[in-house]
Write a protein that holds these residues in place. Sequence first.
Motif, PDB file in Angstrom:
ATOM      1  N   PRO A 222     -23.743 -23.651  18.091  1.00  0.00           N
ATOM      2  CA  PRO A 222     -22.677 -24.221  17.262  1.00  0.00           C
ATOM      3  C   PRO A 222     -22.950 -25.679  16.917  1.00  0.00           C
ATOM      4  O   PRO A 222     -23.781 -26.330  17.549  1.00  0.00           O
ATOM      5  CB  PRO A 222     -21.433 -24.082  18.152  1.00  0.00           C
ATOM      6  N   TYR A 356     -19.308 -20.753  14.847  1.00  0.00           N
ATOM      7  CA  TYR A 356     -18.719 -20.541  16.173  1.00  0.00           C
ATOM      8  C   TYR A 356     -18.843 -19.110  16.688  1.00  0.00           C
ATOM      9  O   TYR A 356     -18.116 -18.708  17.586  1.00  0.00           O
ATOM     10  CB  TYR A 356     -17.248 -20.981  16.166  1.00  0.00           C
ATOM     11  N   HIS A 359     -19.207 -18.503  20.550  1.00  0.00           N
ATOM     12  CA  HIS A 359     -18.784 -19.754  21.184  1.00  0.00           C
ATOM     13  C   HIS A 359     -17.873 -19.440  22.369  1.00  0.00           C
ATOM     14  O   HIS A 359     -17.000 -18.555  22.265  1.00  0.00           O
ATOM     15  CB  HIS A 359     -18.041 -20.636  20.179  1.00  0.00           C
TER      16      HIS A 359
END
Length: 512
Positions: A222, A356, A359
């Motif tokens: 990310p 993301y 994530h």
Amino acid sequence: MVAKTYGSTVSGVDAILITIEVNVGQGTSFYMVGLPDSAVKESQQRVESALKYFGYRMPRQKVVINLAPADIRKEGSAYDLPIAMGILKASEQVVFAELEDYVIMGELSLDGQLRPIKGVLPIAIEARKKGFKGLILPQPNAAEASIVNNLDVIGVENLEQAIGFLEGDIEIAPLVTDTRDIFYNSLEDYEFDFADVQGQDNIKRAMEIAATGGHNVIMVGPPGAGKTMLAKRLPSILPPLTLQEALETTKIHSVAGRLGSEASLIAQRPFRSPHHTISDVALVGGGGNPQPGEISLAHNGVLFLDELPEFKRTVLEVMRQPLEERRVSISRAKVSVDYPANFMLIASMNPCPCGYYNHPEKECVCGPGVVQRYLNKVSGPLLDRIDLHVEVTPVKFDEMTSTRKAEKSNVIRERVVRGRDRQVDRFKDHKEIYCNAMMPSHMVKEICEINEAGKNLLKTAMERLGLSARAYDRILKVARTIADLSDAENIKVEHLAEAIQYRSLDREGWAG
């Protein structure tokens, strides 16, 4: 009267000696022959103005200038100074004692001052090879040429100084540079150090493996996870340049005009980071007058491609052959040149458009299939040439605020150098191979032998993780590097296990 002076032209990263013949005789015309381009032809006006400025004259007779060999195209303004010297001798305005003992290059301004030129290092190497006593060139270029030994490098500021030196009226001491001092001072002179990076121990480990074996790396993670920060610090742990590597690297930067004023030898591995809007010609080199591209400027160093999927597909695809052959050939209708391109590719990318996916805390907002389409922007054949796929996760707050001192680059570099020395010894009978990443497939089977337990582990990994066939050789090469870092004679199961985890993007279902 006919006078001869000597200059040089650059083809690729090598120089070719050029003989400048000047004949002044009866008549009133001016001819320049030998395939000069517009910049060379325009030297007539620059030379005439510079001569008048210092009280000399342009002959009002028939002047014929021949640039030999006549079948090689002459480009640029660096022939001004040797042409001026030839005219002065042929018109008998000045008597030169040692004119033909020197290669002379330099661009003249209208007031006779000398401007710096490109490609000085290969010119100096060629001058020494051809047995010339020395090289006369603009003062800002003298430091670059002075790293060539057994050659008198005379830096001059203007036309008058050059004339005075060759007449014997002025003494100019040849410039001498001690390359050992340059290398010694460069070892600790890195702008970025791994000691600045908090946490990310697993990524540092991957970078250490990559540096030891010369492996290409792609980092997926990310925004803000530290991908660029880690990539910029990679040159600080690479083995120091050898003198031969430094000369090769400096030659390329010299030809491209990237050395800068008063620069001499490049003693640190280059780090190039082109923007994703770069064109394919700018990346691999070329143009009407072929010039080295970013991959050649990164020779013996690191090429960092940030946000890899944002690069145009055509730009990425033209890298495939140079990554394999470690050089690039540029062919045009009138010329064909080769530039070396032996670099480590370090790429970084987000796992998806929003950044993301996978994530640990933030939610990915990309729709179904978007992640896979995003990853597909990077072609399989290009990924095939990247050995380590590393997932970068965000640094935790506790690690970020920790007072624990991280390992310095010079400590990591010592381990890397020990591992690289083992490889140099292993490949001592193979001139073009000096690290594990350069091994061809037929050598992998011989050098990367694994025991029965290792074969079972690799078989299980390929079946369960859905690893592609192209991952097989890469895993063995990386495992061999990990074994070298551990000072192990043979590849062990734990070395293979660590190498397998660096093939994230080959796993089926990684992108959902």
